[in-house]
Design a protein around this motif. Structure first.
Motif, PDB file in Angstrom:
ATOM      1  N   ALA A 183       0.829  -1.201   0.000  1.00 20.54           N
ATOM      2  CA  ALA A 183       0.000   0.000   0.000  1.00 20.54           C
ATOM      3  C   ALA A 183       0.868   1.258   0.000  1.00 20.54           C
ATOM      4  CB  ALA A 183      -0.928  -0.007   1.215  1.00 20.54           C
ATOM      5  N   ARG A 184       1.892   1.275   0.819  1.00 25.50           N
ATOM      6  CA  ARG A 184       2.786   2.434   0.875  1.00 25.50           C
ATOM      7  C   ARG A 184       3.562   2.580  -0.430  1.00 25.50           C
ATOM      8  NH1 ARG A 184       2.812   6.675   3.940  1.00 25.50           N
ATOM      9  NH2 ARG A 184       4.919   6.564   4.786  1.00 25.50           N
ATOM     10  N   ALA A 185       3.979   1.452  -1.006  1.00 22.83           N
ATOM     11  CA  ALA A 185       4.686   1.500  -2.286  1.00 22.83           C
ATOM     12  C   ALA A 185       3.791   2.088  -3.369  1.00 22.83           C
ATOM     13  CB  ALA A 185       5.150   0.105  -2.682  1.00 22.83           C
ATOM     14  N   GLY A 186       2.514   1.707  -3.354  1.00 24.17           N
ATOM     15  CA  GLY A 186       1.583   2.270  -4.329  1.00 24.17           C
ATOM     16  C   GLY A 186       1.468   3.776  -4.199  1.00 24.17           C
ATOM     17  N   ASP A 187       1.408   4.270  -2.963  1.00 23.93           N
ATOM     18  CA  ASP A 187       1.346   5.720  -2.737  1.00 23.93           C
ATOM     19  C   ASP A 187       2.596   6.401  -3.309  1.00 23.93           C
ATOM     20  OD1 ASP A 187      -1.013   5.329  -1.375  1.00 23.93           O
ATOM     21  OD2 ASP A 187      -0.086   5.375   0.611  1.00 23.93           O
ATOM     22  N   TRP A 215      -4.645  -1.578   4.884  1.00 21.10           N
ATOM     23  CA  TRP A 215      -3.217  -1.817   5.097  1.00 21.10           C
ATOM     24  C   TRP A 215      -2.426  -0.540   5.362  1.00 21.10           C
ATOM     25  CZ3 TRP A 215      -3.613  -6.582   6.056  1.00 21.10           C
ATOM     26  CH2 TRP A 215      -4.437  -7.411   5.301  1.00 21.10           C
ATOM     27  N   ARG A 216      -3.120   0.552   5.646  1.00 24.77           N
ATOM     28  CA  ARG A 216      -2.442   1.793   6.026  1.00 24.77           C
ATOM     29  C   ARG A 216      -2.806   2.133   7.469  1.00 24.77           C
ATOM     30  NH1 ARG A 216      -4.040   2.171   0.754  1.00 24.77           N
ATOM     31  NH2 ARG A 216      -2.554   2.996  -0.768  1.00 24.77           N
ATOM     32  N   GLU A 217      -1.803   2.482   8.251  1.00 22.27           N
ATOM     33  CA  GLU A 217      -2.069   2.820   9.652  1.00 22.27           C
ATOM     34  C   GLU A 217      -3.049   3.974   9.741  1.00 22.27           C
ATOM     35  OE1 GLU A 217       0.479   5.110  12.876  1.00 22.27           O
ATOM     36  OE2 GLU A 217       1.273   3.074  12.596  1.00 22.27           O
ATOM     37  N   CYS A 218      -4.000   3.845  10.637  1.00 23.40           N
ATOM     38  CA  CYS A 218      -4.974   4.915  10.866  1.00 23.40           C
ATOM     39  C   CYS A 218      -5.115   5.128  12.364  1.00 23.40           C
ATOM     40  CB  CYS A 218      -6.332   4.557  10.251  1.00 23.40           C
ATOM     41  SG  CYS A 218      -7.567   5.855  10.486  1.00 23.40           S
ATOM     42  N   VAL A 219      -4.907   6.342  12.829  1.00 18.20           N
ATOM     43  CA  VAL A 219      -5.001   6.657  14.254  1.00 18.20           C
ATOM     44  C   VAL A 219      -6.202   7.562  14.545  1.00 18.20           C
ATOM     45  CG1 VAL A 219      -2.534   6.343  14.666  1.00 18.20           C
ATOM     46  CG2 VAL A 219      -3.395   8.605  13.991  1.00 18.20           C
ATOM     47  N   LYS A 220      -7.109   7.679  13.576  1.00 14.39           N
ATOM     48  CA  LYS A 220      -8.277   8.556  13.740  1.00 14.39           C
ATOM     49  C   LYS A 220      -9.536   7.723  13.920  1.00 14.39           C
ATOM     50  CE  LYS A 220      -6.300  12.277  10.914  1.00 14.39           C
ATOM     51  NZ  LYS A 220      -6.484  13.132   9.720  1.00 14.39           N
ATOM     52  N   PRO A 221     -10.067   7.666  15.136  1.00 11.88           N
ATOM     53  CA  PRO A 221     -11.291   6.890  15.367  1.00 11.88           C
ATOM     54  C   PRO A 221     -12.485   7.372  14.543  1.00 11.88           C
ATOM     55  CG  PRO A 221     -10.214   7.424  17.459  1.00 11.88           C
ATOM     56  CD  PRO A 221      -9.533   8.236  16.391  1.00 11.88           C
ATOM     57  N   ASP A 222     -12.475   8.643  14.130  1.00 11.24           N
ATOM     58  CA  ASP A 222     -13.613   9.187  13.405  1.00 11.24           C
ATOM     59  C   ASP A 222     -13.510   9.021  11.885  1.00 11.24           C
ATOM     60  OD1 ASP A 222     -11.583  10.987  12.976  1.00 11.24           O
ATOM     61  OD2 ASP A 222     -12.761  12.773  13.448  1.00 11.24           O
ATOM     62  N   LYS A 223     -12.507   8.293  11.407  1.00 13.11           N
ATOM     63  CA  LYS A 223     -12.402   8.050   9.963  1.00 13.11           C
ATOM     64  C   LYS A 223     -13.641   7.303   9.490  1.00 13.11           C
ATOM     65  CE  LYS A 223      -9.767   5.668   6.363  1.00 13.11           C
ATOM     66  NZ  LYS A 223      -9.786   6.824   5.438  1.00 13.11           N
ATOM     67  N   LEU A 224     -14.242   7.776   8.407  1.00 17.22           N
ATOM     68  CA  LEU A 224     -15.435   7.135   7.870  1.00 17.22           C
ATOM     69  C   LEU A 224     -15.047   6.007   6.911  1.00 17.22           C
ATOM     70  CD1 LEU A 224     -17.762  10.203   7.201  1.00 17.22           C
ATOM     71  CD2 LEU A 224     -17.812   8.611   9.137  1.00 17.22           C
ATOM     72  N   LEU A 225     -15.679   4.864   7.088  1.00 21.07           N
ATOM     73  CA  LEU A 225     -15.407   3.705   6.247  1.00 21.07           C
ATOM     74  C   LEU A 225     -16.451   3.602   5.141  1.00 21.07           C
ATOM     75  CD1 LEU A 225     -14.517   0.979   8.918  1.00 21.07           C
ATOM     76  CD2 LEU A 225     -12.982   2.548   7.712  1.00 21.07           C
ATOM     77  N   ALA A 226     -16.110   2.810   4.120  1.00 16.97           N
ATOM     78  CA  ALA A 226     -17.027   2.544   3.008  1.00 16.97           C
ATOM     79  C   ALA A 226     -17.004   1.052   2.714  1.00 16.97           C
ATOM     80  CB  ALA A 226     -16.623   3.348   1.771  1.00 16.97           C
ATOM     81  N   ALA A 227     -18.013   0.577   2.017  1.00 15.10           N
ATOM     82  CA  ALA A 227     -18.074  -0.835   1.657  1.00 15.10           C
ATOM     83  C   ALA A 227     -16.814  -1.230   0.887  1.00 15.10           C
ATOM     84  CB  ALA A 227     -19.315  -1.107   0.817  1.00 15.10           C
ATOM     85  N   GLY A 230      -2.188   3.270  17.347  1.00 18.81           N
ATOM     86  CA  GLY A 230      -1.451   2.995  16.120  1.00 18.81           C
ATOM     87  C   GLY A 230      -1.433   1.538  15.709  1.00 18.81           C
ATOM     88  N   LYS A 231      -2.281   0.721  16.323  1.00 17.09           N
ATOM     89  CA  LYS A 231      -2.277  -0.714  16.028  1.00 17.09           C
ATOM     90  C   LYS A 231      -3.296  -1.125  14.968  1.00 17.09           C
ATOM     91  CE  LYS A 231      -0.634  -2.042  20.626  1.00 17.09           C
ATOM     92  NZ  LYS A 231      -0.929  -2.812  21.872  1.00 17.09           N
TER      93      LYS A 231
END
Length: 263
Positions: free
Chosen positions: A48-52, A217-229, A211-212
Protein backbone atom coordinates in the motif's frame (compact mmCIF):
# COMPACT_ATOMS: atom_id res chain seq x y z
CA UNK A 1 11.41 15.45 -7.64
CA UNK A 2 14.47 13.56 -6.35
CA UNK A 3 14.28 10.37 -4.29
CA UNK A 4 14.88 12.05 -0.93
CA UNK A 5 12.21 14.66 -1.55
CA UNK A 6 9.70 11.99 -2.57
CA UNK A 7 10.34 9.97 0.58
CA UNK A 8 10.14 13.11 2.72
CA UNK A 9 6.81 14.03 1.16
CA UNK A 10 5.48 10.58 1.97
CA UNK A 11 6.75 10.85 5.54
CA UNK A 12 8.81 7.68 5.24
CA UNK A 13 11.41 7.03 7.94
CA UNK A 14 13.55 4.26 9.36
CA UNK A 15 13.27 0.79 7.85
CA UNK A 16 10.28 1.78 5.74
CA UNK A 17 12.32 4.53 4.09
CA UNK A 18 15.03 2.02 3.14
CA UNK A 19 12.48 -0.37 1.65
CA UNK A 20 10.76 2.35 -0.35
CA UNK A 21 14.11 3.70 -1.58
CA UNK A 22 14.95 0.23 -2.93
CA UNK A 23 11.59 0.09 -4.69
CA UNK A 24 12.33 3.41 -6.40
CA UNK A 25 15.73 2.05 -7.44
CA UNK A 26 14.05 -0.91 -9.16
CA UNK A 27 11.57 1.36 -10.92
CA UNK A 28 14.37 3.58 -12.20
CA UNK A 29 16.36 0.53 -13.29
CA UNK A 30 13.49 -0.68 -15.48
CA UNK A 31 12.99 2.77 -16.98
CA UNK A 32 16.64 3.67 -17.56
CA UNK A 33 18.01 0.28 -18.65
CA UNK A 34 14.86 -1.00 -20.38
CA UNK A 35 14.87 -4.30 -18.52
CA UNK A 36 12.33 -5.90 -16.16
CA UNK A 37 13.22 -5.22 -12.52
CA UNK A 38 11.61 -6.88 -9.50
CA UNK A 39 11.49 -6.02 -5.82
CA UNK A 40 11.56 -8.51 -2.97
CA UNK A 41 8.25 -9.73 -1.58
CA UNK A 42 6.27 -7.05 0.24
CA UNK A 43 3.62 -7.28 2.93
CA UNK A 44 0.15 -5.81 2.23
CA UNK A 45 1.04 -2.71 4.26
CA UNK A 46 4.30 -2.26 2.35
CA UNK A 47 2.46 -2.72 -0.95
CA UNK A 48 0.00 0.00 0.00
CA UNK A 49 2.79 2.43 0.87
CA UNK A 50 4.69 1.50 -2.29
CA UNK A 51 1.58 2.27 -4.33
CA UNK A 52 1.35 5.72 -2.74
CA UNK A 53 5.00 6.39 -3.49
CA UNK A 54 4.90 5.17 -7.08
CA UNK A 55 1.83 7.27 -7.88
CA UNK A 56 3.64 10.28 -6.44
CA UNK A 57 6.74 9.50 -8.50
CA UNK A 58 4.82 8.81 -11.71
CA UNK A 59 5.84 5.14 -12.00
CA UNK A 60 2.74 3.22 -13.08
CA UNK A 61 4.13 0.50 -15.39
CA UNK A 62 4.40 -2.40 -13.00
CA UNK A 63 2.65 -5.61 -11.99
CA UNK A 64 2.11 -6.98 -8.47
CA UNK A 65 2.78 -10.72 -8.53
CA UNK A 66 2.35 -13.26 -5.75
CA UNK A 67 2.22 -16.62 -7.50
CA UNK A 68 -1.57 -16.93 -7.38
CA UNK A 69 -4.55 -14.61 -7.69
CA UNK A 70 -5.34 -14.04 -4.02
CA UNK A 71 -1.77 -13.97 -2.72
CA UNK A 72 -1.22 -11.68 0.26
CA UNK A 73 2.53 -11.12 -0.07
CA UNK A 74 3.54 -9.88 -3.52
CA UNK A 75 6.51 -8.44 -5.35
CA UNK A 76 6.46 -5.56 -7.80
CA UNK A 77 7.78 -6.22 -11.29
CA UNK A 78 8.56 -2.99 -13.13
CA UNK A 79 8.00 -3.19 -16.86
CA UNK A 80 10.17 -1.67 -19.60
CA UNK A 81 8.46 -0.16 -22.64
CA UNK A 82 8.69 -3.37 -24.67
CA UNK A 83 6.91 -5.55 -22.07
CA UNK A 84 3.13 -5.51 -21.80
CA UNK A 85 1.42 -6.09 -18.46
CA UNK A 86 -0.22 -9.25 -19.81
CA UNK A 87 3.24 -10.72 -20.37
CA UNK A 88 4.66 -9.84 -16.96
CA UNK A 89 4.35 -13.42 -15.68
CA UNK A 90 6.86 -14.55 -18.31
CA UNK A 91 9.53 -12.36 -16.65
CA UNK A 92 8.57 -13.19 -13.06
CA UNK A 93 11.35 -14.25 -10.66
CA UNK A 94 8.83 -16.30 -8.66
CA UNK A 95 9.31 -20.03 -8.10
CA UNK A 96 6.91 -22.41 -6.36
CA UNK A 97 8.04 -25.22 -4.05
CA UNK A 98 6.27 -28.01 -2.19
CA UNK A 99 7.64 -29.28 1.12
CA UNK A 100 6.02 -32.62 1.95
CA UNK A 101 6.05 -34.13 5.45
CA UNK A 102 4.34 -36.87 7.44
CA UNK A 103 0.88 -35.76 8.50
CA UNK A 104 1.28 -36.72 12.16
CA UNK A 105 3.78 -33.88 12.69
CA UNK A 106 1.06 -31.26 12.13
CA UNK A 107 3.43 -28.51 11.09
CA UNK A 108 2.28 -24.90 11.16
CA UNK A 109 3.17 -21.70 9.33
CA UNK A 110 5.43 -20.80 12.26
CA UNK A 111 7.35 -24.07 11.93
CA UNK A 112 8.16 -23.40 8.30
CA UNK A 113 9.01 -19.75 8.76
CA UNK A 114 11.26 -20.56 11.72
CA UNK A 115 13.07 -23.25 9.74
CA UNK A 116 13.67 -20.87 6.84
CA UNK A 117 14.96 -18.12 9.10
CA UNK A 118 17.27 -20.65 10.74
CA UNK A 119 18.75 -21.36 7.32
CA UNK A 120 19.45 -17.67 6.78
CA UNK A 121 16.54 -17.05 4.38
CA UNK A 122 15.22 -13.57 5.11
CA UNK A 123 11.47 -12.98 5.06
CA UNK A 124 11.61 -10.74 1.98
CA UNK A 125 12.69 -13.67 -0.19
CA UNK A 126 9.57 -15.69 0.65
CA UNK A 127 6.00 -14.94 -0.34
CA UNK A 128 2.97 -16.78 1.01
CA UNK A 129 3.40 -20.09 2.82
CA UNK A 130 0.36 -22.30 2.21
CA UNK A 131 0.25 -25.04 4.84
CA UNK A 132 -1.81 -28.17 4.37
CA UNK A 133 -2.13 -31.39 6.40
CA UNK A 134 0.88 -33.13 4.82
CA UNK A 135 2.65 -30.49 2.74
CA UNK A 136 3.28 -26.76 2.48
CA UNK A 137 3.49 -24.85 -0.77
CA UNK A 138 5.84 -21.88 -0.77
CA UNK A 139 6.25 -18.99 -3.17
CA UNK A 140 9.89 -17.88 -3.21
CA UNK A 141 12.32 -15.84 -5.29
CA UNK A 142 14.42 -17.66 -7.85
CA UNK A 143 17.55 -16.49 -6.00
CA UNK A 144 16.81 -18.86 -3.10
CA UNK A 145 14.81 -21.62 -4.82
CA UNK A 146 17.73 -23.83 -5.84
CA UNK A 147 19.35 -23.56 -2.42
CA UNK A 148 16.12 -24.70 -0.76
CA UNK A 149 15.68 -27.55 -3.21
CA UNK A 150 19.17 -28.80 -2.43
CA UNK A 151 19.52 -28.06 1.29
CA UNK A 152 16.15 -27.75 3.04
CA UNK A 153 15.33 -31.06 4.70
CA UNK A 154 13.51 -30.36 7.98
CA UNK A 155 11.05 -28.12 9.80
CA UNK A 156 10.30 -28.57 13.48
CA UNK A 157 10.80 -32.28 14.18
CA UNK A 158 9.67 -33.32 10.70
CA UNK A 159 11.75 -34.38 7.73
CA UNK A 160 10.87 -32.60 4.49
CA UNK A 161 10.86 -33.68 0.87
CA UNK A 162 11.12 -30.50 -1.20
CA UNK A 163 10.28 -30.32 -4.90
CA UNK A 164 9.55 -27.67 -7.51
CA UNK A 165 5.97 -27.32 -8.72
CA UNK A 166 4.12 -25.17 -11.23
CA UNK A 167 1.98 -22.30 -9.98
CA UNK A 168 -1.19 -23.91 -11.32
CA UNK A 169 -0.57 -26.89 -9.00
CA UNK A 170 -0.46 -24.86 -5.78
CA UNK A 171 -2.69 -26.13 -2.97
CA UNK A 172 -4.50 -22.93 -2.00
CA UNK A 173 -6.39 -23.25 1.31
CA UNK A 174 -9.95 -22.00 1.42
CA UNK A 175 -10.29 -18.67 3.20
CA UNK A 176 -12.20 -19.10 6.46
CA UNK A 177 -14.45 -16.21 7.39
CA UNK A 178 -17.60 -15.53 9.35
CA UNK A 179 -20.40 -13.18 8.28
CA UNK A 180 -21.45 -10.78 11.01
CA UNK A 181 -24.55 -8.60 10.70
CA UNK A 182 -24.76 -5.57 12.94
CA UNK A 183 -26.06 -2.04 13.24
CA UNK A 184 -23.85 0.93 14.06
CA UNK A 185 -24.51 4.50 15.02
CA UNK A 186 -22.28 5.65 12.14
CA UNK A 187 -19.64 4.34 9.76
CA UNK A 188 -16.88 5.78 11.93
CA UNK A 189 -13.92 3.46 12.27
CA UNK A 190 -14.31 3.07 16.04
CA UNK A 191 -18.01 2.17 15.72
CA UNK A 192 -17.43 -0.45 13.01
CA UNK A 193 -14.28 -1.81 14.69
CA UNK A 194 -16.30 -2.27 17.87
CA UNK A 195 -18.50 -4.76 16.01
CA UNK A 196 -15.68 -6.29 13.97
CA UNK A 197 -13.36 -6.92 16.91
CA UNK A 198 -16.19 -7.52 19.41
CA UNK A 199 -15.11 -4.95 21.95
CA UNK A 200 -16.51 -1.82 23.55
CA UNK A 201 -16.38 1.27 21.36
CA UNK A 202 -14.14 3.09 23.83
CA UNK A 203 -11.66 0.23 23.75
CA UNK A 204 -11.78 0.23 19.94
CA UNK A 205 -11.06 3.97 19.88
CA UNK A 206 -8.08 3.50 22.22
CA UNK A 207 -6.76 0.67 20.04
CA UNK A 208 -6.97 2.91 16.97
CA UNK A 209 -5.26 5.84 18.69
CA UNK A 210 -2.43 3.51 19.79
CA UNK A 211 -1.45 3.00 16.12
CA UNK A 212 -2.28 -0.71 16.03
CA UNK A 213 -5.10 -0.48 13.49
CA UNK A 214 -4.79 -0.39 9.71
CA UNK A 215 -7.43 0.53 7.15
CA UNK A 216 -6.70 -0.98 3.76
CA UNK A 217 -3.22 -1.82 5.10
CA UNK A 218 -2.44 1.79 6.03
CA UNK A 219 -2.07 2.82 9.65
CA UNK A 220 -4.97 4.91 10.87
CA UNK A 221 -5.00 6.66 14.25
CA UNK A 222 -8.28 8.56 13.74
CA UNK A 223 -11.29 6.89 15.37
CA UNK A 224 -13.61 9.19 13.40
CA UNK A 225 -12.40 8.05 9.96
CA UNK A 226 -15.44 7.13 7.87
CA UNK A 227 -15.41 3.71 6.25
CA UNK A 228 -17.03 2.54 3.01
CA UNK A 229 -18.07 -0.83 1.66
CA UNK A 230 -15.02 -2.84 0.63
CA UNK A 231 -12.69 -1.37 3.24
CA UNK A 232 -10.52 -3.84 5.15
CA UNK A 233 -9.64 -3.22 8.80
CA UNK A 234 -6.93 -5.12 10.65
CA UNK A 235 -5.32 -4.86 14.07
CA UNK A 236 -2.28 -6.60 15.45
CA UNK A 237 -3.44 -9.30 17.82
CA UNK A 238 -7.13 -8.88 16.98
CA UNK A 239 -7.43 -10.13 13.39
CA UNK A 240 -8.99 -8.68 10.27
CA UNK A 241 -12.42 -7.96 8.83
CA UNK A 242 -13.93 -6.44 5.70
CA UNK A 243 -16.88 -4.06 5.65
CA UNK A 244 -18.67 -6.17 3.04
CA UNK A 245 -21.98 -4.30 2.80
CA UNK A 246 -23.55 -1.07 4.01
CA UNK A 247 -27.33 -1.24 4.22
CA UNK A 248 -30.10 1.17 5.07
CA UNK A 249 -30.90 3.11 8.21
CA UNK A 250 -33.12 1.54 10.86
CA UNK A 251 -36.06 3.24 12.55
CA UNK A 252 -33.72 4.06 15.43
CA UNK A 253 -31.34 5.86 13.09
CA UNK A 254 -28.63 3.17 13.05
CA UNK A 255 -26.93 1.90 9.90
CA UNK A 256 -27.07 -1.81 9.12
CA UNK A 257 -23.79 -3.40 8.01
CA UNK A 258 -22.44 -6.81 7.04
CA UNK A 259 -18.89 -7.68 8.08
CA UNK A 260 -16.73 -10.49 6.73
CA UNK A 261 -14.60 -11.49 9.73
CA UNK A 262 -11.58 -13.65 8.91
CA UNK A 263 -10.98 -16.50 11.35
Amino acid sequence: MDKGALLDRLGAAGEERLILAKILDRAEQARNRSIPAATDFLSPAQLARAGDLLRLAGFMDYAALGGYETAERRLLLFLPDWLEAEEAESQSPIRCLRAAFREEYRLTHRDFLGSLMGMGIVREKVGDILVGPDSADLIVLDTVADFLLQSWDSAGRAKLTVSAIEAENLHIPAVSCQEVRATVSSLRLDAVASSGFRMARGKAAALIESGKVQVNWRECVKPDKLLAAGDTVSARGFGKFELAQVGGVTKKGRTSIVLKVYV
